[in-house]
Design an enzyme around this catalytic site. Sequence first.
Site, PDB file in Angstrom:
ATOM      1  N   GLU A  77       3.797  10.640   2.470  1.00 41.69           N
ATOM      2  CA  GLU A  77       2.928  11.810   2.368  1.00 41.69           C
ATOM      3  C   GLU A  77       1.905  11.833   3.497  1.00 41.69           C
ATOM      4  OE1 GLU A  77       4.885  11.265  -1.462  1.00 41.69           O
ATOM      5  OE2 GLU A  77       3.895   9.907  -0.065  1.00 41.69           O
ATOM      6  N   GLU A  78       1.387  10.655   3.842  1.00 45.25           N
ATOM      7  CA  GLU A  78       0.413  10.578   4.931  1.00 45.25           C
ATOM      8  C   GLU A  78       1.062  10.950   6.260  1.00 45.25           C
ATOM      9  OE1 GLU A  78      -3.341  10.130   6.505  1.00 45.25           O
ATOM     10  OE2 GLU A  78      -2.763   9.980   4.388  1.00 45.25           O
TER      11      GLU A  78
ATOM     12  N   GLY B  64       0.846  -1.193   0.000  1.00 46.55           N
ATOM     13  CA  GLY B  64       0.000   0.000   0.000  1.00 46.55           C
ATOM     14  C   GLY B  64       0.875   1.235   0.000  1.00 46.55           C
TER      15      GLY B  64
ATOM     16  N   GLU C 263       0.356  -1.130  -4.828  1.00 46.38           N
ATOM     17  CA  GLU C 263      -0.740  -0.180  -4.610  1.00 46.38           C
ATOM     18  C   GLU C 263      -1.946  -0.642  -5.418  1.00 46.38           C
ATOM     19  OE1 GLU C 263      -3.261   2.377  -3.504  1.00 46.38           O
ATOM     20  OE2 GLU C 263      -1.262   2.575  -2.609  1.00 46.38           O
TER      21      GLU C 263
ATOM     22  N   ASP D 105      -5.385   1.548   5.711  1.00 45.58           N
ATOM     23  CA  ASP D 105      -6.795   1.866   5.935  1.00 45.58           C
ATOM     24  C   ASP D 105      -7.225   1.286   7.283  1.00 45.58           C
ATOM     25  OD1 ASP D 105      -9.519   2.208   5.896  1.00 45.58           O
ATOM     26  OD2 ASP D 105      -9.779   1.513   3.838  1.00 45.58           O
TER      27      ASP D 105
END
Length: 325
Positions: free
Chosen positions: A298-299, A122, A145, A222
Amino acid sequence: MSEATDKQKQVSAETPLERDLKSKQQSIAATKRKQYRDDKSQIRKQARFEVSTTPEPEQSDSSATTATITELPKKRYYRQRAHSNPFSDHRLEYPKSPESMDWSNLYPKQYDISKVEIADIGCGYGGLMIKLGPQFPKSLILGLEIRVQVTQYVEDRIIALRKNQEIINDKKKKESGGGTGDGDDNDYSYQNIAVLRGNAMKFLPNFFVKGQLSKMFFCFPDPHFKQRKHKARIITNTLLSEYAYVLREGGVVYTITDVEDLHNWMVKHLDEHPLFERLSKEWEDQDKCVEIMYNATEEGQKVTRNKGSKWVACYKRLPSPDDCE
């Protein structure tokens, strides 16, 4: 309820002319995004199969000065939902077995199946891979991904980084009177990182043989907050057995999330699995991958900007009981 009512009032207050203008603007924006992605797709198709088998003739000074830097892709043209249902039929392409996987398309200039050993499950927009690549220049790193547009973004980003870094490396060689020619770390150009659209929850053993991976990263997965959705979490008892299969003895599973409940869930399942043992806080503080994972994605950067918390847990792959006999 009141917000929805206000929105309805606002829409009803628009004149037909305003609605028509708004519709045209949205259509123009959508067309622009599609054209941008189509252009990038064409570049991607050409670059994916560029394999240099013979040394290229040395460029003249004039041609070197005209080399242009490739523009990095813009996220706004790759709109995608934050998450994707891993149980849906995504019509993914995957090999029947690891032996039938052609890795040379992903790593055209640095292909060796024995070195595909780091996986970012992911991978999102590829920030972790881009930081890990220079740290492990001799190892191949793969990002998996499931989302289409995000995968295309990472592909385009890697293509641009490779081309730009090669231009920079060539310039450095000319300025220093020629390179060493031995492919040292100074020639690094992101050839060891790649992305693949795939569903790790279904097809991971189709890509990797037993004990192939040395590191697996699960960064800000997630959380699937609803109880009935917990089965879709990336860390479960069943999936951990698959991860243990493709992870070599002594290999490490890295996890990070900004959701404490998900962190506790992952820790619980990893603690209960007989083939994983948690590494100490002291080990985490000294490991360079933890530092990169904490800040590179980035998260993770978004969590830092919002002054949120990050929860880290790392586990070592233990020997299988059969291997100890």
